[in-house]
Design a protein around this motif. Structure first.
Motif, PDB file in Angstrom:
ATOM      1  N   ASP A  60      -8.365  51.365 -80.592  1.00 35.46           N
ATOM      2  CA  ASP A  60      -7.756  51.556 -81.913  1.00 35.46           C
ATOM      3  C   ASP A  60      -6.367  50.937 -82.057  1.00 35.46           C
ATOM      4  O   ASP A  60      -5.913  50.708 -83.175  1.00 35.46           O
ATOM      5  N   SER A  87     -10.266  57.659 -72.952  1.00 36.26           N
ATOM      6  CA  SER A  87     -11.212  57.932 -74.031  1.00 36.26           C
ATOM      7  C   SER A  87     -12.211  56.778 -74.059  1.00 36.26           C
ATOM      8  O   SER A  87     -12.515  56.195 -73.013  1.00 36.26           O
ATOM      9  N   GLU A 114      -4.980  64.068 -72.330  1.00 36.45           N
ATOM     10  CA  GLU A 114      -5.711  65.311 -72.629  1.00 36.45           C
ATOM     11  C   GLU A 114      -6.286  65.894 -71.341  1.00 36.45           C
ATOM     12  O   GLU A 114      -6.583  65.163 -70.401  1.00 36.45           O
ATOM     13  N   LYS A 166     -18.349  65.876 -87.841  1.00 41.53           N
ATOM     14  CA  LYS A 166     -19.714  66.030 -88.358  1.00 41.53           C
ATOM     15  C   LYS A 166     -20.328  67.293 -87.751  1.00 41.53           C
ATOM     16  O   LYS A 166     -19.867  68.394 -88.047  1.00 41.53           O
ATOM     17  N   TRP A 199     -20.004  52.876 -88.779  1.00 34.36           N
ATOM     18  CA  TRP A 199     -20.900  53.749 -89.532  1.00 34.36           C
ATOM     19  C   TRP A 199     -20.154  55.025 -89.881  1.00 34.36           C
ATOM     20  O   TRP A 199     -19.160  55.382 -89.243  1.00 34.36           O
ATOM     21  N   ARG A 212      -8.126  64.767 -84.990  1.00 32.29           N
ATOM     22  CA  ARG A 212      -8.183  63.584 -84.120  1.00 32.29           C
ATOM     23  C   ARG A 212      -8.753  63.958 -82.748  1.00 32.29           C
ATOM     24  O   ARG A 212      -9.513  63.224 -82.161  1.00 32.29           O
ATOM     25  N   ARG A 217     -15.536  61.092 -80.076  1.00 32.25           N
ATOM     26  CA  ARG A 217     -14.884  61.667 -81.259  1.00 32.25           C
ATOM     27  C   ARG A 217     -15.771  61.751 -82.515  1.00 32.25           C
ATOM     28  O   ARG A 217     -15.608  62.697 -83.299  1.00 32.25           O
TER      29      ARG A 217
END
Ligand code: FAD
Length: 425
Positions: free
Chosen positions: A284, A6, A31, A43, A332, A137, A38
């Motif tokens: 993360d 990712s 995946e 959105k 953001w 996610r 992501r």
């Protein structure tokens, strides 16, 4: 060897090549999809070009909507020479023999390894046999939620964090009645403090999203499918779809017994190196020493994952001259037509000051520690953010930061009335 295809993983592959690595780069991802971005999933991806998400739905089963990929496949495979292995899950790590263990029992040797397996949506603590409960996610999660929203009149979102807030905004903008249920009295208070949390909550209520704070979801009911959500105050909300947005958990289960030290994520030193020789972590799940305070930091934000992937790869390749990872964090989030930007690490035990008027949708919250500015949250302040970043990087005196921010964003009402100083809890 990079595990996790990712953002952090792709940036690591690119940086390793740019740092002069001429050997093999294997990028392993659980995946099946090409590495994708992501942020759009909560959105624009959830909606269609027409006004209501229901439009075009039948087409989507045959041609599911495509995500924004992080890098074209030929760029990754041919230009960067990455051996991209998708649909492959790492199940363990042997740090003595320096081998990665895969789901099909294969063992892949490595010289340097970067762990970039990110995070997973935190699950709802109880099981329900009813359909209609969603998480967000992955691309597959987003496709399922998007299809559900097309048939949704009432959406209940559990958790007023960034993901829940973004989905609420998207849904409300498309005519869905969205209700956010939040256990805290103020949304995001744990992340941005009471002052900013209260101001951000107004963005929801002004836009028509219902916000129920200080209550918990206790149960779901319905026939085969969730139809009602029961709350701890005794109220019952109608619901066609429920999104659980209660945070994310670092994906470290596969590292248990590997010898890599874990600490709510992968414990790293300031160079993003883990406790195992030749093994680094990024994104993360990476927990690293706080560059400006006591303690450690783990960030779940796009910019941090991108930076850390590149940083870890450079340190893995150039071991003779590693550099410390000392970021000024940036995040953001987009709600309705508002752009929220946070610079620095707004620890909620610091005093914070609100400048501007939340009712105008334009305000800034500044965070201080002793006599310095340490972080800022700005809503619809694109011009201010670069200046705030500079002030925070320079650890500018509080008085200077206050003056400069007030000049950029004059209060709608006289300062004494519009400015509140509080110690967030
Ligand atoms: C819906 C959504 C919206 C977001 N919006 C914003 C935003 O507006 N602003 C912002 O700053 N940040 C945002 N973020 C956060 C940002 O996207 C993440 O910080 C970033 O994706 C983290 O990248 P990563 O590479 O560390 O981990 P991830 O993106 O989580 O990727 C980890 C990858 O590792 C794979 N993996 C896991 N375990 C294994 C295994 N055992 N073997 C092989 N592969 C494995 C996973 O399948 C996954 O593909 C958003 C996140 C989400 C989910």
């Amino acid at each position: 060897m990079i595990v996790g295809a990712s953002l952090a993983g792709v940036r690591a592959a690119r940086a390793a090549r740019h740092a002069g690595h001429t050997g093999t780069i294997i990028l392993i991802g659980a995946e099946e999809h090409l590495p994708y971005d992501r942020p759009p999933l909560s959105k624009t991806f959830l909606t269609h070009s027409s006004d209501h998400p229901a439009a075009h739905e039948p087409d989507e089963q045959a041609h599911p909507p495509a995500p924004a990929v992080l890098m074209a496949e030929d760029e990754l495979r041919d230009d960067l020479g990455v051996d991209l292995r998708l649909g492959v899950t790492a199940t363990g790590l042997d740090t003595d023999s320096r081998e990665l263990l895969l789901h099909d029992q294969q063992r892949l040797p490595y010289d340097r390894l970067i762990i970039a397996t990110g995070a997973t949506a935190r699950r709802w603590p109880t099981t329900t046999h009813l359909a209609g409960l969603h998480y967000l996610r992955t691309l597959d999660d987003a496709r399922a939620l998007r299809a559900a929203l097309a048939r949704t009149t009432n959406l209940v979102i559990i958790g007023a964090g960034f993901i829940g807030s973004e989905v609420a905004a998207t849904a409300t903008q498309h005519g869905i009645h969205a209700t956010i249920v939040e256990t805290q009295d103020t949304p995001l208070a744990h992340a941005v403090g009471q002052t900013a949390g209260t101001a951000l909550a107004r963005l929801h209520t002004q836009a028509g999203t219902t916000l129920k704070c200080g209550v918990q979801v206790t149960d779901f009911s319905g026939t085969g499918h969730i139809e009602q959500v029961h709350l701890s105050d005794g109220s019952v909300l109608p619901a066609d779809t429920v999104l659980v947005g209660i945070g994310a958990v670092p994906t470290t289960g596969w590292l248990t017994d590997s010898g890599v030290a874990l600490d709510d994520g992968v414990a790293c030193d300031p160079y993003l190196a883990t406790s195992a020789p030749g093994v680094y972590a990024a994104g993360d799940l990476a927990r690293f020493p706080h560059p400006r305070r006591e303690g450690t930091l783990r960030l779940e934000h796009w910019t941090a994952a991108a930076e850390q992937g590149a940083h870890a790869a450079r340190n893995a390749i150039t071991t003779a001259a590693p550099t410390r990872y000392e970021p000024v964090p940036y995040v953001w989030s987009d709600w309705y037509s508002h752009r929220i930007q946070i610079i620095g690490d707004p620890h909620t035990d610091q005093p914070s000051t609100l400048i501007g008027d939340p009712d105008t949708g334009q305000f800034t919250v500044l965070y201080r520690h002793n006599n310095h500015i340490t972080a800022a949250l700005a809503v619809n302040q694109p011009r201010a953010i670069a200046k705030l970043r500079r002030l925070i990087t320079q650890k500018a005196p509080w008085a200077d930061a206050l003056t400069q921010t007030t000049t950029l964003n004059p209060p709608a009402t006289p300062p004494a009335g519009s400015r509140t100083e509080s110690r967030a809890t």
